[in-house]
Design a protein around this motif. Structure first.
Motif, PDB file in Angstrom:
ATOM      1  N   VAL A 168      -0.450   3.182 -20.048  1.00  0.00           N
ATOM      2  CA  VAL A 168       0.530   4.255 -19.623  1.00  0.00           C
ATOM      3  C   VAL A 168       0.996   3.942 -18.363  1.00  0.00           C
ATOM      4  N   GLY A 203       2.757   9.929 -26.918  1.00  0.00           N
ATOM      5  CA  GLY A 203       3.044   9.542 -25.380  1.00  0.00           C
ATOM      6  C   GLY A 203       4.048   8.604 -25.284  1.00  0.00           C
ATOM      7  N   LEU A 204       4.705   8.127 -26.687  1.00  0.00           N
ATOM      8  CA  LEU A 204       5.745   7.271 -26.345  1.00  0.00           C
ATOM      9  C   LEU A 204       7.145   7.725 -25.595  1.00  0.00           C
ATOM     10  N   SER A 227      10.853  11.293 -28.889  1.00  0.00           N
ATOM     11  CA  SER A 227      10.482   9.683 -28.691  1.00  0.00           C
ATOM     12  C   SER A 227      10.855   9.118 -29.826  1.00  0.00           C
ATOM     13  N   PRO A 281      -1.627   9.983 -24.737  1.00  0.00           N
ATOM     14  CA  PRO A 281      -1.497  10.477 -25.981  1.00  0.00           C
ATOM     15  C   PRO A 281      -2.019  11.736 -26.175  1.00  0.00           C
ATOM     16  N   LEU A 321       3.387   3.405 -22.635  1.00  0.00           N
ATOM     17  CA  LEU A 321       3.739   4.659 -22.829  1.00  0.00           C
ATOM     18  C   LEU A 321       4.282   5.519 -21.758  1.00  0.00           C
TER      19      LEU A 321
END
Length: 384
Positions: A105, A130-131, A180, A173, A169
């Motif tokens: 991340v 989280g993208l 995203s 997540p 990321l």
């Protein structure tokens, strides 16, 4: 509130007249609206021009670039596979796409930290993986995507998703709704689970069962004269309106389909029919109910860009209304909607047995949102 309030189609004529006036004034090239119930279309109207420059009138069979209205169709396809046991909502994405193991991340001050959890198929469906997206992100991962040229790459979906996995990321997540490339990754899981390309998988799982014959990633050259075009766009305007008759290697799960108002009306009627349309069962009622429930709750944050807007949570591929008020347009708790960056929009209101599809093509965000709220207000005004 009655289960099925009467729909006064004579009142919907006011919406048709408004679209006619705006097209005649040159505010839009053209627009198409379809309104109906579970059992069929009650009202439809095509206003203005298919191609204003050529003075070619808009016809009911016009083909529209639906951009992100691709996402609900891909989401339904994934849920068909969930019903068949070929995907699981709690399944880590890395089980299907190994490149998504050991993710990191982006840290605000630079560098990266390990992902604290593995993104799941459910995270892809609800945009909590989280993208980044790279279009609207202000964070380091989104900026990295934009700098890299990733956004303009025409790669097969498998190659594109493998490349995406190499970027950090944007968020941990499961913690934040962030629009995203999650649906691109979801589309790849559909390919992996079925062994088919995405277009073929959508055709088999959703489009053919629903009779959506004019929906796909590539339009035959013979149908070029059906493509609805925007007014001349200013330089650098977004989105760029791609030519749907030119083959692309990238079958974009996030925004690559073209469709017609009639086809998308069939998709909406399937949602109203709790997964079934005219005897064709795509999903079971329990699965459709799960998709149209809020999957964010109180504990999941929302990014600063949150297109569901006030009064809405997010389900599995749809924005879901959770409050009677808050939104600046009428609706009912439990109604679902989504839109496309080129100007397309739909919503489904099960409590009122109502759906509407609005099609136009515009690069102006203000114009697109204006017509969406206008259509909502005028359609609900037609209910008794």
């Amino acid at each position: 509130m009655p289960k099925r309030p009467a729909l006064r189609t004579d009142r919907l004529d006011a919406l048709a007249r408004r679209l006619d006036r705006d097209a005649a004034a040159g505010l839009i090239a053209g627009a198409q609206v379809v309104v109906g119930r579970r059992d069929g279309v009650a009202f439809e109207h095509a206003a203005g021009w298919r191609d204003a420059a050529a003075r070619d009138p808009l016809r009911p069979d016009a083909v529209w670039r639906i951009f992100s209205m691709t996402k609900p169709i891909v989401s339904v396809a994934a849920m068909v596979l969930v019903e068949r046991g070929e995907l699981r909502l709690d399944q880590p994405v890395a089980e299907l796409i190994p490149a998504f193991a050991d993710l990191r991340v982006a840290a605000p001050g630079g560098g990266t930290v390990p992902a604290a959890a593995a993104p799941t198929v459910q995270d892809l469906l609800r945009h909590t993986a989280g993208l980044a997206y790279g279009y609207l992100d202000g964070g380091p991962a989104g900026r990295a995507l934009a700098r890299d040229g990733f956004l303009g790459a025409d790669l097969p979906l498998g190659e594109l998703v493998e490349r995406l996995a190499g970027f950090p990321l944007e968020h941990q997540p499961g913690k934040l709704w962030h629009y995203s490339h999650a649906t691109e990754v979801l589309g790849r899981t559909v390919e992996v689970a079925t062994g088919l390309g995405l277009g073929a998988a959508l055709r088999a799982l959703v489009l053919d069962p629903l009779g959506m014959a004019d929906t796909g990633f590539l339009l035959p050259e013979r149908d070029r004269a059906r493509v609805a075009e925007p007014l001349p766009q200013p330089p650098g305007a977004r989105p760029r309106f791609f030519d749907p008759c030119i083959p692309r290697r990238h079958e974009s799960a996030g925004g690559g389909l073209v469709s017609t108002a009639a086809d998308y009306a069939r998709f909406c009627r399937m949602v109203l029919g709790r997964g079934t349309l005219e005897g064709a069962r795509v999903l079971g009622p329990a699965t459709l109910a799960l998709m149209t429930a809020d999957h964010l709750g109180r504990d999941t944050g929302r990014a600063s860009y949150y297109p569901p807007g006030p009064g809405y949570g997010f389900g599995l591929g749809f924005a879901v209304r959770v409050a009677a008020g808050e939104a600046p347009f009428p609706g009912t708790p439990g109604d679902v909607f989504w839109s496309g960056v080129g100007g397309t929009y739909f919503w489904v209101d099960p409590a009122r047995d109502l759906f509407a599809v609005l099609m136009l093509q515009s690069s102006s965000a203000e114009q697109r949102q204006g017509y969406r709220t206008l259509a909502r207000a005028m359609v609900y005004a037609a209910l008794d």
